[in-house]
Design a protein around this motif. Structure first.
Motif, PDB file in Angstrom:
ATOM      1  N   THR A  24       0.837  -1.212   0.000  1.00 37.98           N
ATOM      2  CA  THR A  24       0.000   0.000   0.000  1.00 37.98           C
ATOM      3  C   THR A  24       0.865   1.252   0.000  1.00 37.98           C
ATOM      4  OG1 THR A  24      -0.279  -0.139   2.406  1.00 37.98           O
ATOM      5  CG2 THR A  24      -2.050  -1.035   1.043  1.00 37.98           C
ATOM      6  N   ASP A  25       2.038   1.206   0.622  1.00 35.16           N
ATOM      7  CA  ASP A  25       2.957   2.343   0.577  1.00 35.16           C
ATOM      8  C   ASP A  25       3.373   2.668  -0.854  1.00 35.16           C
ATOM      9  OD1 ASP A  25       2.926   2.773   3.282  1.00 35.16           O
ATOM     10  OD2 ASP A  25       4.899   1.905   3.682  1.00 35.16           O
ATOM     11  N   GLU A  26       3.356   1.654  -1.717  1.00 34.89           N
ATOM     12  CA  GLU A  26       3.760   1.838  -3.118  1.00 34.89           C
ATOM     13  C   GLU A  26       2.569   2.072  -4.048  1.00 34.89           C
ATOM     14  OE1 GLU A  26       6.929   2.063  -4.232  1.00 34.89           O
ATOM     15  OE2 GLU A  26       7.493   1.957  -2.104  1.00 34.89           O
ATOM     16  N   GLY A  27       1.347   2.109  -3.487  1.00 38.33           N
ATOM     17  CA  GLY A  27       0.183   2.418  -4.312  1.00 38.33           C
ATOM     18  C   GLY A  27      -0.630   1.230  -4.775  1.00 38.33           C
ATOM     19  N   GLU A  93       9.886  -5.982  -6.465  1.00 31.36           N
ATOM     20  CA  GLU A  93      10.389  -6.429  -7.767  1.00 31.36           C
ATOM     21  C   GLU A  93       9.538  -7.571  -8.313  1.00 31.36           C
ATOM     22  OE1 GLU A  93      14.384  -8.363  -9.834  1.00 31.36           O
ATOM     23  OE2 GLU A  93      14.492  -7.627  -7.771  1.00 31.36           O
ATOM     24  N   ALA A  94       9.188  -8.535  -7.451  1.00 27.56           N
ATOM     25  CA  ALA A  94       8.364  -9.675  -7.878  1.00 27.56           C
ATOM     26  C   ALA A  94       6.974  -9.210  -8.311  1.00 27.56           C
ATOM     27  CB  ALA A  94       8.255 -10.695  -6.747  1.00 27.56           C
ATOM     28  N   VAL A  95       6.376  -8.334  -7.520  1.00 21.21           N
ATOM     29  CA  VAL A  95       5.021  -7.853  -7.809  1.00 21.21           C
ATOM     30  C   VAL A  95       4.993  -7.005  -9.074  1.00 21.21           C
ATOM     31  CG1 VAL A  95       3.221  -6.287  -6.956  1.00 21.21           C
ATOM     32  CG2 VAL A  95       4.196  -8.010  -5.438  1.00 21.21           C
ATOM     33  N   SER A  96       6.026  -6.198  -9.284  1.00 22.36           N
ATOM     34  CA  SER A  96       6.045  -5.284 -10.436  1.00 22.36           C
ATOM     35  C   SER A  96       6.092  -6.019 -11.775  1.00 22.36           C
ATOM     36  CB  SER A  96       7.227  -4.316 -10.333  1.00 22.36           C
ATOM     37  OG  SER A  96       8.459  -5.011 -10.500  1.00 22.36           O
ATOM     38  N   GLU A  97       6.458  -7.304 -11.762  1.00 24.42           N
ATOM     39  CA  GLU A  97       6.442  -8.085 -12.996  1.00 24.42           C
ATOM     40  C   GLU A  97       5.011  -8.361 -13.461  1.00 24.42           C
ATOM     41  OE1 GLU A  97       8.834 -11.622 -12.930  1.00 24.42           O
ATOM     42  OE2 GLU A  97      10.386 -10.657 -11.713  1.00 24.42           O
ATOM     43  N   TYR A  98       4.051  -8.297 -12.527  1.00 20.10           N
ATOM     44  CA  TYR A  98       2.662  -8.643 -12.827  1.00 20.10           C
ATOM     45  C   TYR A  98       1.701  -7.459 -12.816  1.00 20.10           C
ATOM     46  CZ  TYR A  98       4.178 -13.452 -12.069  1.00 20.10           C
ATOM     47  OH  TYR A  98       4.822 -14.655 -12.153  1.00 20.10           O
ATOM     48  N   ALA A  99       1.980  -6.464 -11.975  1.00 19.80           N
ATOM     49  CA  ALA A  99       1.002  -5.382 -11.803  1.00 19.80           C
ATOM     50  C   ALA A  99       1.680  -4.052 -11.537  1.00 19.80           C
ATOM     51  CB  ALA A  99       0.059  -5.719 -10.650  1.00 19.80           C
ATOM     52  N   GLU A 100       0.996  -3.004 -11.986  1.00 24.99           N
ATOM     53  CA  GLU A 100       1.460  -1.646 -11.723  1.00 24.99           C
ATOM     54  C   GLU A 100       0.679  -1.080 -10.539  1.00 24.99           C
ATOM     55  OE1 GLU A 100       0.563   0.207 -15.415  1.00 24.99           O
ATOM     56  OE2 GLU A 100       2.497  -0.311 -16.303  1.00 24.99           O
ATOM     57  N   SER A 102      -1.666   1.250  -8.286  1.00 24.46           N
ATOM     58  CA  SER A 102      -2.866   2.016  -8.621  1.00 24.46           C
ATOM     59  C   SER A 102      -2.934   3.309  -7.813  1.00 24.46           C
ATOM     60  CB  SER A 102      -4.115   1.178  -8.292  1.00 24.46           C
ATOM     61  OG  SER A 102      -4.178   0.935  -6.897  1.00 24.46           O
ATOM     62  N   ASN A 103      -1.952   3.490  -6.912  1.00 24.80           N
ATOM     63  CA  ASN A 103      -1.935   4.632  -5.997  1.00 24.80           C
ATOM     64  C   ASN A 103      -3.165   4.673  -5.089  1.00 24.80           C
ATOM     65  OD1 ASN A 103       0.576   5.692  -6.880  1.00 24.80           O
ATOM     66  ND2 ASN A 103      -0.451   6.414  -8.730  1.00 24.80           N
ATOM     67  N   ASP A 104      -3.720   3.519  -4.834  1.00 24.30           N
ATOM     68  CA  ASP A 104      -4.854   3.383  -3.932  1.00 24.30           C
ATOM     69  C   ASP A 104      -4.304   2.992  -2.563  1.00 24.30           C
ATOM     70  OD1 ASP A 104      -7.158   2.775  -2.611  1.00 24.30           O
ATOM     71  OD2 ASP A 104      -7.929   1.400  -4.119  1.00 24.30           O
ATOM     72  N   LYS A 105      -4.581   3.763  -1.544  1.00 27.44           N
ATOM     73  CA  LYS A 105      -4.016   3.512  -0.219  1.00 27.44           C
ATOM     74  C   LYS A 105      -4.890   2.588   0.631  1.00 27.44           C
ATOM     75  CE  LYS A 105      -0.383   6.085  -0.784  1.00 27.44           C
ATOM     76  NZ  LYS A 105       0.936   5.490  -0.889  1.00 27.44           N
ATOM     77  N   PHE A 106      -5.935   2.022   0.039  1.00 26.35           N
ATOM     78  CA  PHE A 106      -6.818   1.140   0.795  1.00 26.35           C
ATOM     79  C   PHE A 106      -6.327  -0.295   0.748  1.00 26.35           C
ATOM     80  CE2 PHE A 106      -9.668   4.682   0.249  1.00 26.35           C
ATOM     81  CZ  PHE A 106     -10.377   4.702   1.434  1.00 26.35           C
ATOM     82  N   ALA A 107      -6.446  -0.987   1.870  1.00 23.08           N
ATOM     83  CA  ALA A 107      -6.153  -2.414   1.952  1.00 23.08           C
ATOM     84  C   ALA A 107      -7.257  -3.066   2.768  1.00 23.08           C
ATOM     85  CB  ALA A 107      -4.800  -2.656   2.615  1.00 23.08           C
ATOM     86  N   LEU A 108      -7.779  -4.170   2.265  1.00 24.03           N
ATOM     87  CA  LEU A 108      -8.857  -4.863   2.967  1.00 24.03           C
ATOM     88  C   LEU A 108      -8.351  -6.193   3.501  1.00 24.03           C
ATOM     89  CD1 LEU A 108     -11.913  -4.915   3.678  1.00 24.03           C
ATOM     90  CD2 LEU A 108     -12.228  -6.219   1.575  1.00 24.03           C
ATOM     91  N   ASP A 109      -8.471  -6.375   4.806  1.00 20.99           N
ATOM     92  CA  ASP A 109      -8.182  -7.658   5.441  1.00 20.99           C
ATOM     93  C   ASP A 109      -9.532  -8.349   5.608  1.00 20.99           C
ATOM     94  OD1 ASP A 109      -7.646  -9.807   7.049  1.00 20.99           O
ATOM     95  OD2 ASP A 109      -6.721  -8.665   8.671  1.00 20.99           O
ATOM     96  N   ALA A 110      -9.921  -9.132   4.590  1.00 23.28           N
ATOM     97  CA  ALA A 110     -11.243  -9.762   4.600  1.00 23.28           C
ATOM     98  C   ALA A 110     -11.374 -10.759   5.749  1.00 23.28           C
ATOM     99  CB  ALA A 110     -11.515 -10.440   3.260  1.00 23.28           C
ATOM    100  N   TYR A 117      -6.555   2.213   5.675  1.00 25.43           N
ATOM    101  CA  TYR A 117      -6.254   3.357   4.817  1.00 25.43           C
ATOM    102  C   TYR A 117      -4.944   3.924   5.333  1.00 25.43           C
ATOM    103  CZ  TYR A 117      -6.679   7.770   2.307  1.00 25.43           C
ATOM    104  OH  TYR A 117      -6.454   8.847   1.473  1.00 25.43           O
ATOM    105  N   GLY A 118      -3.869   3.600   4.628  1.00 26.18           N
ATOM    106  CA  GLY A 118      -2.551   3.928   5.151  1.00 26.18           C
ATOM    107  C   GLY A 118      -2.333   3.165   6.447  1.00 26.18           C
ATOM    108  N   LYS A 119      -2.088   3.881   7.539  1.00 26.59           N
ATOM    109  CA  LYS A 119      -1.860   3.234   8.833  1.00 26.59           C
ATOM    110  C   LYS A 119      -3.095   3.235   9.725  1.00 26.59           C
ATOM    111  CE  LYS A 119       3.071   4.166   8.694  1.00 26.59           C
ATOM    112  NZ  LYS A 119       4.227   4.817   9.309  1.00 26.59           N
ATOM    113  N   LEU A 120      -4.209   3.771   9.211  1.00 28.46           N
ATOM    114  CA  LEU A 120      -5.460   3.786   9.967  1.00 28.46           C
ATOM    115  C   LEU A 120      -6.285   2.568   9.592  1.00 28.46           C
ATOM    116  CD1 LEU A 120      -6.440   7.541   9.438  1.00 28.46           C
ATOM    117  CD2 LEU A 120      -5.277   6.548  11.421  1.00 28.46           C
ATOM    118  N   SER A 121      -7.066   2.047  10.523  1.00 27.88           N
ATOM    119  CA  SER A 121      -7.906   0.894  10.207  1.00 27.88           C
ATOM    120  C   SER A 121      -9.309   1.060  10.768  1.00 27.88           C
ATOM    121  CB  SER A 121      -7.288  -0.407  10.710  1.00 27.88           C
ATOM    122  OG  SER A 121      -7.402  -0.516  12.103  1.00 27.88           O
ATOM    123  N   LEU A 122     -10.228   0.294  10.214  1.00 27.84           N
ATOM    124  CA  LEU A 122     -11.636   0.379  10.553  1.00 27.84           C
ATOM    125  C   LEU A 122     -12.221  -1.026  10.598  1.00 27.84           C
ATOM    126  CD1 LEU A 122     -14.394   1.949  10.681  1.00 27.84           C
ATOM    127  CD2 LEU A 122     -14.326   1.977   8.180  1.00 27.84           C
TER     128      LEU A 122
END
Length: 200
Positions: A24-27, A93-100, A102-110, A117-122
């Motif tokens: 998420t730090d990388e988008g 490096e491994a991830v960049s071979e497959y995807a660019e 998106s500059n989206d700072k959201f991460a979902l822990d389903a 959202y960044g370092k904040l969570s809900l």
């Protein structure tokens, strides 16, 4: 090249959190999920995997130690492997071979039902989490009310019942309110007459 959405399949919450923070730090947008989806970047923890039948999909990166990496290579010779321990640079490096990114700072822990959202969570309810997962996976495109209606599950009723068919709208309203209060932004956009879109 895939969009900047990554699923992480692991039972190790520390591993998920580490990968989530670095990506998420990388988008990249990140979700903690339980299945491989074709056409989607996925980081798959080999410790979570059935040793006899490792799943395979384009865009899968397997995380394993030395012995686990050898087992995967024997069964899936073309598999991309990220060996433990790995650095932030090696992951990116491994991830960049497959995807660019998106500059989206959201991460979902389903699994943990938390939206980051960044370092904040809900904390989310089960239904809110499933709604968020559907929207984030299709970030930038519309998720129809019919699709969200299916996610509403036990709240469904005959389609002729107008009170029951607004279940997706109720959950989206609650989700928007919680996100706005926690993070000060509202990434869920209404697509009039069609559904909703996660635009952030």
């Amino acid at each position: 090249m895939m969009t900047g959405y990554a699923s992480v399949i692991t039972e190790n919450n520390e591993l998920f959190r580490l990968i989530s923070v670095w990506l998420t730090d990388e988008g990249y947008s990140v979700s903690h999920t339980g299945s491989l989806n074709p056409g989607e970047l996925c980081l798959y923890d080999a410790d979570y995997m059935n040793e006899n039948e490792p799943p395979y999909a384009d865009g899968a990166i397997y995380i394993a130690d030395g012995a686990g990496a050898d087992k995967i290579k024997n069964i899936l010779p073309d598999a991309k492997i990220l060996s433990r321990p790995f650095t932030r640079a090696e992951l990116l490096e491994a991830v960049s071979e497959y995807a660019e990114p998106s500059n989206d700072k959201f991460a979902l822990d389903a699994g943990g039902q938390r939206l980051w959202y960044g370092k904040l969570s809900l904390a989310l309810t089960d239904k809110e989490c499933r709604m968020a997962d559907a929207l984030i996976k299709k970030r930038g495109t519309t998720v129809t009310r019919e699709e969200l209606y299916e996610i509403a599950g036990s709240d469904r009723a005959p389609l002729g019942d107008t009170k029951a068919t607004n279940a997706p709208d109720v959950y989206i309203c609650l989700l928007r309110r919680k996100i706005s209060k926690a993070f000060g932004i509202n990434p869920i956009v209404t697509v009039r007459g069609v559904g909703y879109m996660f635009a952030e």
